[in-house]
Design a protein around this motif. Structure first.
Motif, PDB file in Angstrom:
ATOM      1  N   LEU A 290      12.776  75.865  21.216  1.00 44.93           N
ATOM      2  CA  LEU A 290      12.834  74.801  22.207  1.00 44.93           C
ATOM      3  C   LEU A 290      11.432  74.548  22.758  1.00 44.93           C
ATOM      4  CD1 LEU A 290      14.469  72.873  24.032  1.00 44.93           C
ATOM      5  CD2 LEU A 290      14.769  74.795  25.624  1.00 44.93           C
ATOM      6  N   ASN A 291      10.937  73.326  22.551  1.00 42.36           N
ATOM      7  CA  ASN A 291       9.646  72.914  23.089  1.00 42.36           C
ATOM      8  C   ASN A 291       9.863  72.483  24.540  1.00 42.36           C
ATOM      9  OD1 ASN A 291       7.290  71.496  23.839  1.00 42.36           O
ATOM     10  ND2 ASN A 291       6.842  71.003  21.698  1.00 42.36           N
ATOM     11  N   LEU A 292       9.518  73.361  25.471  1.00 44.24           N
ATOM     12  CA  LEU A 292       9.764  73.077  26.880  1.00 44.24           C
ATOM     13  C   LEU A 292       8.890  71.939  27.401  1.00 44.24           C
ATOM     14  CD1 LEU A 292       9.950  76.763  28.169  1.00 44.24           C
ATOM     15  CD2 LEU A 292      11.864  75.206  27.745  1.00 44.24           C
ATOM     16  N   THR A 293       7.735  71.737  26.781  1.00 47.04           N
ATOM     17  CA  THR A 293       6.830  70.665  27.211  1.00 47.04           C
ATOM     18  C   THR A 293       7.384  69.299  26.833  1.00 47.04           C
ATOM     19  OG1 THR A 293       4.953  72.166  26.905  1.00 47.04           O
ATOM     20  CG2 THR A 293       4.466  69.818  27.105  1.00 47.04           C
ATOM     21  N   LYS A 294       7.818  69.162  25.609  1.00 44.98           N
ATOM     22  CA  LYS A 294       8.337  67.871  25.134  1.00 44.98           C
ATOM     23  C   LYS A 294       9.823  67.671  25.424  1.00 44.98           C
ATOM     24  CE  LYS A 294       5.063  67.051  21.360  1.00 44.98           C
ATOM     25  NZ  LYS A 294       4.934  66.746  19.909  1.00 44.98           N
ATOM     26  N   GLY A 295      10.527  68.761  25.658  1.00 50.37           N
ATOM     27  CA  GLY A 295      11.961  68.643  25.910  1.00 50.37           C
ATOM     28  C   GLY A 295      12.773  68.417  24.648  1.00 50.37           C
ATOM     29  N   THR A 296      12.308  68.949  23.513  1.00 48.78           N
ATOM     30  CA  THR A 296      13.050  68.834  22.257  1.00 48.78           C
ATOM     31  C   THR A 296      13.200  70.219  21.639  1.00 48.78           C
ATOM     32  OG1 THR A 296      11.023  68.448  20.991  1.00 48.78           O
ATOM     33  CG2 THR A 296      12.204  66.502  21.806  1.00 48.78           C
ATOM     34  N   GLY A 297      14.254  70.402  20.890  1.00 51.04           N
ATOM     35  CA  GLY A 297      14.470  71.704  20.283  1.00 51.04           C
ATOM     36  C   GLY A 297      15.235  71.595  18.972  1.00 51.04           C
ATOM     37  N   VAL A 298      15.136  72.645  18.162  1.00 46.28           N
ATOM     38  CA  VAL A 298      15.833  72.703  16.886  1.00 46.28           C
ATOM     39  C   VAL A 298      16.367  74.122  16.695  1.00 46.28           C
ATOM     40  CG1 VAL A 298      13.732  73.252  15.604  1.00 46.28           C
ATOM     41  CG2 VAL A 298      15.672  72.229  14.405  1.00 46.28           C
ATOM     42  N   THR A 299      17.554  74.222  16.115  1.00 47.85           N
ATOM     43  CA  THR A 299      18.154  75.511  15.774  1.00 47.85           C
ATOM     44  C   THR A 299      18.461  75.529  14.287  1.00 47.85           C
ATOM     45  OG1 THR A 299      19.118  75.833  17.964  1.00 47.85           O
ATOM     46  CG2 THR A 299      20.087  77.078  16.147  1.00 47.85           C
ATOM     47  N   ASP A 300      18.022  76.570  13.599  1.00 48.53           N
ATOM     48  CA  ASP A 300      18.266  76.739  12.169  1.00 48.53           C
ATOM     49  C   ASP A 300      19.226  77.903  11.958  1.00 48.53           C
ATOM     50  OD1 ASP A 300      16.350  74.787  10.886  1.00 48.53           O
ATOM     51  OD2 ASP A 300      14.956  75.930  12.117  1.00 48.53           O
ATOM     52  N   LEU A 301      20.366  77.606  11.344  1.00 50.73           N
ATOM     53  CA  LEU A 301      21.354  78.632  11.035  1.00 50.73           C
ATOM     54  C   LEU A 301      21.358  78.861   9.533  1.00 50.73           C
ATOM     55  CD1 LEU A 301      24.910  79.021  12.502  1.00 50.73           C
ATOM     56  CD2 LEU A 301      24.583  79.121  10.028  1.00 50.73           C
ATOM     57  N   ARG A 302      21.264  80.111   9.118  1.00 50.93           N
ATOM     58  CA  ARG A 302      21.254  80.464   7.693  1.00 50.93           C
ATOM     59  C   ARG A 302      22.327  81.498   7.425  1.00 50.93           C
ATOM     60  NH1 ARG A 302      15.876  79.820   9.361  1.00 50.93           N
ATOM     61  NH2 ARG A 302      14.691  78.285   8.103  1.00 50.93           N
ATOM     62  N   VAL A 303      23.140  81.263   6.383  1.00 45.37           N
ATOM     63  CA  VAL A 303      24.211  82.202   6.054  1.00 45.37           C
ATOM     64  C   VAL A 303      24.616  82.031   4.593  1.00 45.37           C
ATOM     65  CG1 VAL A 303      25.975  80.569   6.884  1.00 45.37           C
ATOM     66  CG2 VAL A 303      26.524  82.996   6.679  1.00 45.37           C
ATOM     67  N   PRO A 304      24.782  83.130   3.845  1.00 46.10           N
ATOM     68  CA  PRO A 304      25.311  83.035   2.484  1.00 46.10           C
ATOM     69  C   PRO A 304      26.843  82.997   2.517  1.00 46.10           C
ATOM     70  CG  PRO A 304      24.610  85.282   2.928  1.00 46.10           C
ATOM     71  CD  PRO A 304      24.312  84.494   4.173  1.00 46.10           C
ATOM     72  N   LEU A 305      27.422  81.956   1.923  1.00 45.97           N
ATOM     73  CA  LEU A 305      28.872  81.776   1.926  1.00 45.97           C
ATOM     74  C   LEU A 305      29.367  81.483   0.517  1.00 45.97           C
ATOM     75  CD1 LEU A 305      29.367  79.482   5.068  1.00 45.97           C
ATOM     76  CD2 LEU A 305      29.892  81.924   4.904  1.00 45.97           C
ATOM     77  N   VAL A 306      30.286  82.285   0.052  1.00 42.46           N
ATOM     78  CA  VAL A 306      30.939  82.055  -1.236  1.00 42.46           C
ATOM     79  C   VAL A 306      32.309  81.430  -0.974  1.00 42.46           C
ATOM     80  CG1 VAL A 306      32.030  83.220  -3.193  1.00 42.46           C
ATOM     81  CG2 VAL A 306      29.724  83.858  -2.487  1.00 42.46           C
ATOM     82  N   LEU A 307      32.665  80.427  -1.759  1.00 42.85           N
ATOM     83  CA  LEU A 307      33.957  79.760  -1.624  1.00 42.85           C
ATOM     84  C   LEU A 307      34.946  80.361  -2.617  1.00 42.85           C
ATOM     85  CD1 LEU A 307      35.746  77.392  -0.544  1.00 42.85           C
ATOM     86  CD2 LEU A 307      34.914  76.090  -2.501  1.00 42.85           C
ATOM     87  N   ARG A 308      36.091  80.856  -2.101  1.00 41.66           N
ATOM     88  CA  ARG A 308      37.153  81.379  -2.966  1.00 41.66           C
ATOM     89  C   ARG A 308      38.383  80.492  -2.851  1.00 41.66           C
ATOM     90  NH1 ARG A 308      41.319  85.361  -2.835  1.00 41.66           N
ATOM     91  NH2 ARG A 308      40.874  85.919  -0.662  1.00 41.66           N
ATOM     92  N   VAL A 309      39.010  80.195  -3.985  1.00 42.62           N
ATOM     93  CA  VAL A 309      40.159  79.300  -4.049  1.00 42.62           C
ATOM     94  C   VAL A 309      41.326  80.036  -4.700  1.00 42.62           C
ATOM     95  CG1 VAL A 309      41.001  77.096  -4.925  1.00 42.62           C
ATOM     96  CG2 VAL A 309      38.618  77.328  -4.259  1.00 42.62           C
ATOM     97  N   TYR A 310      42.542  79.832  -4.174  1.00 45.82           N
ATOM     98  CA  TYR A 310      43.710  80.502  -4.744  1.00 45.82           C
ATOM     99  C   TYR A 310      44.968  79.733  -4.379  1.00 45.82           C
ATOM    100  CZ  TYR A 310      44.140  82.493  -0.004  1.00 45.82           C
ATOM    101  OH  TYR A 310      44.243  82.658   1.351  1.00 45.82           O
ATOM    102  N   ASP A 311      46.099  80.178  -4.941  1.00 51.73           N
ATOM    103  CA  ASP A 311      47.415  79.590  -4.670  1.00 51.73           C
ATOM    104  C   ASP A 311      47.392  78.071  -4.856  1.00 51.73           C
ATOM    105  OD1 ASP A 311      50.069  79.496  -4.070  1.00 51.73           O
ATOM    106  OD2 ASP A 311      49.840  79.654  -1.905  1.00 51.73           O
ATOM    107  N   VAL A 312      46.981  77.650  -6.055  1.00 58.66           N
ATOM    108  CA  VAL A 312      46.881  76.223  -6.370  1.00 58.66           C
ATOM    109  C   VAL A 312      48.198  75.725  -6.951  1.00 58.66           C
ATOM    110  CG1 VAL A 312      45.642  74.493  -7.722  1.00 58.66           C
ATOM    111  CG2 VAL A 312      44.414  76.469  -6.799  1.00 58.66           C
ATOM    112  N   ARG A 313      48.653  74.577  -6.480  1.00 62.75           N
ATOM    113  CA  ARG A 313      49.875  73.959  -7.008  1.00 62.75           C
ATOM    114  C   ARG A 313      49.604  72.486  -7.286  1.00 62.75           C
ATOM    115  NH1 ARG A 313      54.608  76.986  -6.122  1.00 62.75           N
ATOM    116  NH2 ARG A 313      54.155  78.943  -5.036  1.00 62.75           N
ATOM    117  N   VAL A 314      49.984  72.042  -8.474  1.00 64.24           N
ATOM    118  CA  VAL A 314      49.798  70.654  -8.890  1.00 64.24           C
ATOM    119  C   VAL A 314      51.174  70.016  -9.007  1.00 64.24           C
ATOM    120  CG1 VAL A 314      48.832  69.099 -10.614  1.00 64.24           C
ATOM    121  CG2 VAL A 314      47.722  71.293 -10.147  1.00 64.24           C
ATOM    122  N   ASN A 315      51.451  69.062  -8.110  1.00 63.14           N
ATOM    123  CA  ASN A 315      52.760  68.409  -8.072  1.00 63.14           C
ATOM    124  C   ASN A 315      53.875  69.451  -7.972  1.00 63.14           C
ATOM    125  OD1 ASN A 315      54.195  66.059  -7.845  1.00 63.14           O
ATOM    126  ND2 ASN A 315      54.430  65.757 -10.044  1.00 63.14           N
ATOM    127  N   GLY A 316      53.621  70.527  -7.233  1.00 60.37           N
ATOM    128  CA  GLY A 316      54.594  71.582  -7.038  1.00 60.37           C
ATOM    129  C   GLY A 316      54.585  72.668  -8.093  1.00 60.37           C
TER     130      GLY A 316
END
Length: 505
Positions: free
Chosen positions: A357-383
């Motif tokens: 946070l730049n207190l002089t200018k009144g602007t700030g930025v936050t950077d979030l970093r995280v490793p995320l793997v997507l897992r998929v299961y229980d798939v049904r196609v038209n039932g």
């Protein structure tokens, strides 16, 4: 060795070519619509649940309110949805053998929507409060929550039938710490022998005389507004005759408590939407708990002003594991085939939050970093089940361009939030403690481990994986549970966040 699929399997896979991430595509956005007289759902159903030691008989009670009648394309919104699962003493004894003294339930009840020859599936989700395990007798676990609205494109009787039930239990000791087995997922199916026992309700859908044949139908995709291409990314084409689940009006919050190992613990709920470019829609990130260890702040003079810097760490938390709440949604493969699936985001490394946070200018930025793997299961196609197996996931983390060249390693997701001081001195935007919006444009890696007996990796990779998927995450106001006294607008009495954010387009 190449595994060759049989012709029926190849046909099924072609129809399911957009399965995995599309499993969480929200098919439409809720709109206004009056409902007719309400009918009461009050059903007691016999189920069989699979525990680690084997199958156990359970009784499932489902209550809800539904309109008795609705017009074509009018929203059919279930109200006061609640599910109660009664576990026999043998199942309670098994939970106790895992070191549990209390169980906190979260449920997902699959609902078949049938109208003539057309069929789709949605899910009614709910969460409950911690329940002490009785010394003798059965255990009743109640859940409730806001669920998806429905609509149908054709007149006729729309029947709702309960099918499979997924029960996720968070297990704690009598000291309030995670049990030896901190979480348990139990799959339940209707007891064989009574095919009509799952019937919940029938809604009469009538023709809408006010609709014009030239009126375009709603698009099945709902995308974040900042997405490149905006509404043009929504798929075109006629509205299917099958009933279409829609996005829920409100979110349901899972349990969310501090990490006892954190020195300055914070907890907050997160949710969001992420575009899936190849599917022309957006995936919903279910409301999940994040545990944050707030780091110390430091002041640093720089040529452009005085900066307030802070480095914090955190993790997703669900049932004692670093993962999101599993989500179930329905979408339309190729615009006409109803498909459902469950997904979960699994954190595979440290989550860091760096605020400047730049207190002089009144602007700030936050950077979030995280490793995320997507897992998929229980798939049904038209039932029909499409068996992707228990380990169908992206080959590595979802990733995005990192503004720091030294950290641009394509092995983590980077999200960014900004804040600006307004003329009245109040800051507007994202900060770690007040929450807000963080955005990114991510790449979905290839899939691996998909298929049982058949290799579905290439199919899912070709259908889903790729760059330019805009995501918008929303974090709620944090709760500082160790603050004395607790702030009632931020923390509940038991130290959970009060604010539950809703996803934003």
């Amino acid at each position: 060795m190449t595994r060759k699929a049989s012709r029926p399997a190849r046909l099924l896979r072609r129809r399911a070519a957009a399965v995995a991430l599309g499993a969480v595509v929200v098919t439409s956005v809720p709109g206004a619509g009056a409902t007719a007289e309400t009918q009461k759902v009050d059903a007691r159903l016999d189920y069989v649940c699979r525990f680690p030691s084997g199958e156990q008989p359970v009784t499932v009670a489902v209550t809800a309110g539904l309109p008795a009648e609705a017009a074509v394309s009018q929203e059919i919104e279930p109200s006061d949805v609640a599910t109660s699962v009664e576990l026999p003493q043998a199942a309670v004894d098994e939970l106790r053998s895992l070191g549990a003294a209390t169980a906190t339930p979260a449920s997902a009840l699959s609902i078949d929507l049938t109208q003539g020859a057309e069929k789709a599936t949605t899910a009614w989700h709910g969460t409950g409060q911690p329940v002490p395990l009785p010394q003798t007798g059965p255990l009743s676990l109640g859940t409730s929550g806001d669920v998806a609205a429905l609509s149908s494109g054709t007149p006729g009787d729309l029947t709702l039938t309960a099918t499979t039930l997924d029960l996720d239990l968070t297990l704690l000791t009598d000291q309030g710490t995670p049990a030896n087995t901190p979480s348990l997922s139990v799959s339940c199916t209707p007891k064989p022998g009574d095919p009509g026992s799952g019937h919940l309700a029938t809604v009469r859908v009538t023709a809408d005389a006010s609709a014009s044949p030239s009126d375009p139908p709603d698009s099945p995709g709902a995308t974040p507004s900042e997405s490149p291409g905006g509404d043009s990314a929504r798929p075109a084409g006629p509205e299917p005759a099958a009933p279409r689940p829609t996005a829920p009006h409100k979110a349901t919050a899972p349990p969310c408590h501090k990490n006892a190992a954190d020195t300055l613990p914070l907890v907050a709920y997160i949710t969001g939407l992420s575009n899936v470019t190849k599917l022309g829609g957006a995936s919903l990130i279910p409301v999940s708990c994040s545990q944050i260890n707030q780091g110390p702040s430091s002041l640093k003079p720089r040529p452009d002003g005085l900066h307030l810097l802070q480095h914090s760490t955190g993790r997703l938390f669900n049932g004692g594991a670093p993962r999101s709440v599993p989500g179930t949604s329905t979408f339309l493969t190729f615009g006409f085939t109803p498909t459902t699936a469950r997904m979960v985001l699994e954190q595979t490394g440290p989550l860091t939050i760096d605020s400047d946070l730049n207190l002089t200018k009144g602007t700030g930025v936050t950077d979030l970093r995280v490793p995320l793997v997507l897992r998929v299961y229980d798939v049904r196609v038209n039932g029909t089940p499409l068996d992707v197996g228990p380990d169908c996931r992206t080959r590595g983390s979802l990733y995005s361009k990192d503004p720091d060249p030294a950290q641009d390693t394509q092995d983590h997701l980077h999200l960014q939030g900004t804040v600006t001081r307004q003329p009245n001195g109040v800051y507007a935007g994202y900060t770690l403690t007040t929450g807000g919006v963080l955005t990114s444009t991510l790449t979905i890696p290839p899939f691996t481990g998909c298929g049982v007996g058949e290799d579905l990796d290439k199919l899912l990779t070709a259908s889903i994986s790729g760059p330019d998927n805009f995501t918008k995450q929303v974090q709620g106001q944090v709760c500082a549970p160790d603050t004395v006294p607790r702030v009632p607008t931020e923390c509940t009495e038991d130290g959970r966040p009060v604010v539950v954010p809703e996803s934003q387009r």
